[in-house]
Design an enzyme around this catalytic site. Structure first.
Site, PDB file in Angstrom:
ATOM      1  N   LYS A 142     -60.390   8.597 -10.018  1.00  0.00           N
ATOM      2  CA  LYS A 142     -59.118   8.398 -10.727  1.00  0.00           C
ATOM      3  C   LYS A 142     -58.820   6.913 -10.889  1.00  0.00           C
ATOM      4  O   LYS A 142     -58.223   6.499 -11.889  1.00  0.00           O
ATOM      5  CB  LYS A 142     -57.991   9.070  -9.952  1.00  0.00           C
ATOM      6  CG  LYS A 142     -56.619   8.569 -10.314  1.00  0.00           C
ATOM      7  CD  LYS A 142     -55.600   8.981  -9.287  1.00  0.00           C
ATOM      8  CE  LYS A 142     -54.362   8.123  -9.378  1.00  0.00           C
ATOM      9  NZ  LYS A 142     -54.436   6.866  -8.644  1.00  0.00           N
ATOM     10  N   ASN A 143     -59.227   6.099  -9.919  1.00  0.00           N
ATOM     11  CA  ASN A 143     -58.897   4.678  -9.987  1.00  0.00           C
ATOM     12  C   ASN A 143     -59.948   3.846 -10.722  1.00  0.00           C
ATOM     13  O   ASN A 143     -59.880   2.619 -10.725  1.00  0.00           O
ATOM     14  CB  ASN A 143     -58.622   4.135  -8.582  1.00  0.00           C
ATOM     15  CG  ASN A 143     -57.310   4.699  -8.035  1.00  0.00           C
ATOM     16  OD1 ASN A 143     -56.538   5.319  -8.776  1.00  0.00           O
ATOM     17  ND2 ASN A 143     -57.054   4.493  -6.751  1.00  0.00           N
TER      18      ASN A 143
ATOM     19  N   ARG B  26     -49.210   4.046 -14.374  1.00  0.00           N
ATOM     20  CA  ARG B  26     -49.156   2.581 -14.372  1.00  0.00           C
ATOM     21  C   ARG B  26     -50.257   1.979 -15.246  1.00  0.00           C
ATOM     22  O   ARG B  26     -50.332   0.766 -15.411  1.00  0.00           O
ATOM     23  CB  ARG B  26     -49.309   2.057 -12.934  1.00  0.00           C
ATOM     24  CG  ARG B  26     -48.101   2.346 -12.070  1.00  0.00           C
ATOM     25  CD  ARG B  26     -48.287   1.802 -10.691  1.00  0.00           C
ATOM     26  NE  ARG B  26     -48.432   0.362 -10.641  1.00  0.00           N
ATOM     27  CZ  ARG B  26     -47.428  -0.490 -10.761  1.00  0.00           C
ATOM     28  NH1 ARG B  26     -46.213  -0.056 -10.934  1.00  0.00           N
ATOM     29  NH2 ARG B  26     -47.652  -1.780 -10.691  1.00  0.00           N
TER      30      ARG B  26
ATOM     31  N   CYS C 129     -46.739   6.184  -8.432  1.00  0.00           N
ATOM     32  CA  CYS C 129     -46.253   6.823  -7.208  1.00  0.00           C
ATOM     33  C   CYS C 129     -45.137   6.013  -6.551  1.00  0.00           C
ATOM     34  O   CYS C 129     -45.156   4.785  -6.582  1.00  0.00           O
ATOM     35  CB  CYS C 129     -47.410   6.991  -6.229  1.00  0.00           C
ATOM     36  SG  CYS C 129     -48.473   8.361  -6.655  1.00  0.00           S
TER      37      CYS C 129
ATOM     38  N   ASP D 109     -55.061   4.434   0.488  1.00  0.00           N
ATOM     39  CA  ASP D 109     -55.045   5.805  -0.031  1.00  0.00           C
ATOM     40  C   ASP D 109     -55.643   6.813   0.957  1.00  0.00           C
ATOM     41  O   ASP D 109     -55.525   8.022   0.747  1.00  0.00           O
ATOM     42  CB  ASP D 109     -55.809   5.885  -1.360  1.00  0.00           C
ATOM     43  CG  ASP D 109     -55.144   5.050  -2.443  1.00  0.00           C
ATOM     44  OD1 ASP D 109     -53.967   4.688  -2.274  1.00  0.00           O
ATOM     45  OD2 ASP D 109     -55.810   4.733  -3.438  1.00  0.00           O
TER      46      ASP D 109
ATOM     47  N   VAL E 137     -50.614  -2.519   2.842  1.00  0.00           N
ATOM     48  CA  VAL E 137     -50.796  -2.652   1.388  1.00  0.00           C
ATOM     49  C   VAL E 137     -49.518  -2.284   0.621  1.00  0.00           C
ATOM     50  O   VAL E 137     -49.089  -2.998  -0.273  1.00  0.00           O
ATOM     51  CB  VAL E 137     -51.998  -1.813   0.902  1.00  0.00           C
ATOM     52  CG1 VAL E 137     -52.183  -1.961  -0.608  1.00  0.00           C
ATOM     53  CG2 VAL E 137     -53.273  -2.238   1.631  1.00  0.00           C
TER      54      VAL E 137
HETATM   55  C1  EPZ Z   1     -54.389   0.623  -7.294  1.00  0.00           C
HETATM   56  O1  EPZ Z   1     -53.004   0.388  -7.531  1.00  0.00           O
HETATM   57  C2  EPZ Z   1     -54.530   2.116  -7.208  1.00  0.00           C
HETATM   58  N1  EPZ Z   1     -54.054   2.704  -8.440  1.00  0.00           N
HETATM   59  C3  EPZ Z   1     -53.761   2.632  -6.011  1.00  0.00           C
HETATM   60  O2  EPZ Z   1     -54.018   4.009  -5.938  1.00  0.00           O
HETATM   61  C4  EPZ Z   1     -54.278   1.955  -4.749  1.00  0.00           C
HETATM   62  O3  EPZ Z   1     -53.530   2.389  -3.648  1.00  0.00           O
HETATM   63  C5  EPZ Z   1     -54.162   0.439  -4.893  1.00  0.00           C
HETATM   64  O4  EPZ Z   1     -54.852   0.007  -6.087  1.00  0.00           O
HETATM   65  C6  EPZ Z   1     -54.726  -0.323  -3.704  1.00  0.00           C
HETATM   66  O5  EPZ Z   1     -56.085  -0.030  -3.556  1.00  0.00           O
HETATM   67  C7  EPZ Z   1     -54.841   2.726  -9.509  1.00  0.00           C
HETATM   68  O6  EPZ Z   1     -55.970   2.243  -9.483  1.00  0.00           O
HETATM   69  C8  EPZ Z   1     -54.312   3.382 -10.725  1.00  0.00           C
HETATM   70  P1  EPZ Z   1     -52.468  -3.277  -6.266  1.00  0.00           P
HETATM   71  P2  EPZ Z   1     -52.515  -1.045  -8.028  1.00  0.00           P
HETATM   72  O7  EPZ Z   1     -52.136  -4.081  -7.467  1.00  0.00           O
HETATM   73  O8  EPZ Z   1     -53.590  -1.682  -8.809  1.00  0.00           O
HETATM   74  C9  EPZ Z   1     -48.539  -5.681  -4.886  1.00  0.00           C
HETATM   75  C10 EPZ Z   1     -53.492   6.248  -5.445  1.00  0.00           C
HETATM   76  O9  EPZ Z   1     -52.839   7.003  -4.682  1.00  0.00           O
HETATM   77  N2  EPZ Z   1     -48.421  -6.170  -6.270  1.00  0.00           N
HETATM   78  O10 EPZ Z   1     -53.758  -3.547  -5.566  1.00  0.00           O
HETATM   79  O11 EPZ Z   1     -51.182  -0.850  -8.665  1.00  0.00           O
HETATM   80  C11 EPZ Z   1     -48.238  -4.178  -4.798  1.00  0.00           C
HETATM   81  O12 EPZ Z   1     -46.856  -3.926  -4.792  1.00  0.00           O
HETATM   82  C12 EPZ Z   1     -52.967   4.901  -5.720  1.00  0.00           C
HETATM   83  O13 EPZ Z   1     -54.547   6.577  -6.010  1.00  0.00           O
HETATM   84  C13 EPZ Z   1     -47.436  -7.090  -6.576  1.00  0.00           C
HETATM   85  O14 EPZ Z   1     -46.655  -7.513  -5.701  1.00  0.00           O
HETATM   86  O15 EPZ Z   1     -52.364  -1.736  -6.611  1.00  0.00           O
HETATM   87  C14 EPZ Z   1     -48.950  -3.797  -3.535  1.00  0.00           C
HETATM   88  O16 EPZ Z   1     -48.147  -4.111  -2.427  1.00  0.00           O
HETATM   89  C15 EPZ Z   1     -51.576   4.610  -5.489  1.00  0.00           C
HETATM   90  N3  EPZ Z   1     -47.324  -7.536  -7.861  1.00  0.00           N
HETATM   91  C16 EPZ Z   1     -50.178  -4.711  -3.545  1.00  0.00           C
HETATM   92  O17 EPZ Z   1     -49.878  -5.773  -4.447  1.00  0.00           O
HETATM   93  C17 EPZ Z   1     -48.166  -7.096  -8.852  1.00  0.00           C
HETATM   94  O18 EPZ Z   1     -48.022  -7.523 -10.012  1.00  0.00           O
HETATM   95  C18 EPZ Z   1     -51.459  -4.034  -3.971  1.00  0.00           C
HETATM   96  O19 EPZ Z   1     -51.273  -3.420  -5.226  1.00  0.00           O
HETATM   97  C19 EPZ Z   1     -49.180  -6.165  -8.529  1.00  0.00           C
HETATM   98  C20 EPZ Z   1     -49.288  -5.718  -7.224  1.00  0.00           C
END
Ligand code: EPZ
Length: 440
Positions: free
Chosen positions: A23-24, A97, A121, A311, A333
């Site tokens: 999915k990711n 997203r 989510c 996850d 995270v």
């Molecule tokens: C991806 O989310 C995945 N989603 C998530 O999967 C996964 O948990 C996450 O990566 C971490 O591995 C998809 O791929 C669609 P991040 P993403 O940007 O890319 C902060 C699932 O259940 N952040 O790595 O959105 C954020 O708030 C899910 O399959 C900012 O502050 O995650 C978090 O604390 C849910 N500003 C951290 O970084 C930003 O602009 C990591 O988020 C972007 C992120």
């Protein structure tokens, strides 16, 4: 009408499940096809809601998407791509997203992009500040409006030096999808290096991109002027695999996960072994089972790859409710990824949440009042209850708990689980769970 899943717990899950593309990764590889001047083919695509949403979004931008759900083959033809109406983008973005990742490809293809307010989510604030900052640095002009964000690149997109404040998966993908066709060289420091990022890089390389990943989280992208199509088999979903592994442990069952890949689950498998789970690996998948006896408690911290992935945390917490003794889990995270434990407590689990960092990994949440550490005392006998699913992984973890619990659980909001778990009701039924799906 909403769906209601009624589960009678207490039966071990036994049998085989098949896991298809991640999915990711899959939605991002689909977005990447927009960058090409020729059609692309993606294989091993699961039937999940996030794929449907991206299919709709690509279609309203003129990309022809042909899917064969049985084989999981997808053909994406971007040759007639055009700008879509804002109202249409809004209507098709759903609660995903992924739309934010359309920015770079759409700017390269049509000169502009519109991003509606994003869903995803409910596991924290989930801002997009890194994404917008990255796009501005490439030369994009970002206008925030009442319904979303309009982004354009009147002076073109140019290679830049970037250093992310945190190795964000999405922001790293944003950089990759923008830099490949930007003029000049981009150097990204503190990049995410999850297996799904490497798979996206493989896709882009097939299209003609020049990308180098260094061992210190630096990625270097040399912009090219044109990209072609790709033919790629998506990496299997390691998060779904880990969920089934936890289900085998919690229900004292035995599940063969066809498609699970050891290399991408290394940190999970170490933890699985430490808690007392058994696994064996072959060329087609991994068998996971409960070895009998008691499970052992753990101290665990989530982290970016190659650490223990966030996850995997929720299904593993359910397993820890069945371990004899006290476990500690520090979530580093997402700041609010323990909301799902409220239902587990109603089911009889003993879980206390704390604002302090109960661990040694550097964490952004310690002094900010977030309940992001959990102390779990076990083993607890779980009882069935009524549950409204809060998020994707939390929701599937509730199903795991309900399948292990004594008595009946009535679960609503299961549509969220369709976002990432293909045909999960058929799969749990095939593994012997006693479930009934109805409408309320
Ligand atoms: C991806 O989310 C995945 N989603 C998530 O999967 C996964 O948990 C996450 O990566 C971490 O591995 C998809 O791929 C669609 P991040 P993403 O940007 O890319 C902060 C699932 O259940 N952040 O790595 O959105 C954020 O708030 C899910 O399959 C900012 O502050 O995650 C978090 O604390 C849910 N500003 C951290 O970084 C930003 O602009 C990591 O988020 C972007 C992120």
């Amino acid at each position: 009408m909403a769906q209601l899943l009624t589960l009678q717990g207490g039966k071990p899950l036994e049998g085989t499940v098949k896991v298809r593309g991640a999915k990711n990764l899959v939605p991002k590889a689909m977005v990447a096809s927009l960058l090409g001047s020729e059609p692309s083919q993606l294989r091993n695509v699961p039937e999940i809601k996030d794929v449907d949403i991206v299919t709709s979004l690509l279609t309203i931008h003129g990309v022809k998407v042909d899917a064969d759900p049985a084989t999981g083959d997808l053909t994406l033809d971007p040759r007639q791509a055009y700008s879509a109406e804002h109202s249409e983008v809004d209507a098709h973005a759903g609660d995903s997203r992924i739309p934010i990742l359309f920015c770079g490809p759409l700017m390269h293809k049509t000169g502009e992009a519109f991003i509606p307010d994003l869903g995803g989510c409910r596991i924290g604030d989930r801002p997009i500040d890194y994404h917008l900052e990255v796009l501005r640095t490439f030369g994009a002009v970002v206008d925030k409006g009442p319904t979303g964000i309009h982004i354009s690149a009147p002076k073109g997109l140019h290679g830049v030096k970037l250093d992310l404040p945190y190795p964000s998966v999405g922001a790293t993908e944003q950089v990759l999808l923008t830099a490949v066709l930007a003029e000049g060289i981009t150097e990204l420091k503190n990049a995410a290096v999850e297996p799904e990022i490497h798979d996206l890089i493989a896709v882009l390389q097939q299209m003609g991109a020049i990308i180098t990943v260094y061992t210190d989280r630096t990625i270097r992208i040399e912009g090219v002027t044109k990209l072609g199509g790709y033919k790629h088999r998506a990496i299997p979903d390691r998060n779904e695999s880990a969920s089934w592994a936890s289900a085998a442990l919690v229900t004292r069952g035995d599940i063969y996960v066809q498609g699970a890949v050891q290399r991408d689950l290394s940190a999970f498998l170490n933890t699985y072994r430490k808690i007392g789970g058994e696994f064996s690996v072959d060329d087609d998948g991994i068998r996971f089972w409960h070895a009998g006896g008691t499970l052992k408690p753990l101290v665990l911290e989530t982290d970016v790859h190659p650490g223990f992935m966030t996850d995997w945390q929720q299904p593993m917490v359910v397993a820890l409710t069945q371990a004899e003794g006290v476990s500690i889990v520090h979530e580093t995270v997402y700041e609010e990824r323990f909301g799902f434990t409220e239902a587990l407590q109603r089911m009889g689990a003993s879980i206390q949440l704390h604002r302090e960092c109960l661990g040694s990994n550097p964490c952004r949440f310690g002094q900010r009042n977030f309940l992001h550490s959990a102390v779990i005392s076990g083993a607890s006998e779980l009882r069935g209850t009524d549950i409204d699913v809060p998020d994707l992984r939390g929701g599937f973890s509730h199903l795991i708990a309900a399948m292990a619990a004594q008595g009946t659980s009535r679960v609503t909001g299961i549509e969220i689980i369709n976002r990432g778990y293909e045909k999960f009701v058929d799969k749990i039924t095939g593994l012997g769970a006693d479930v009934e799906l109805s409408r309320v």
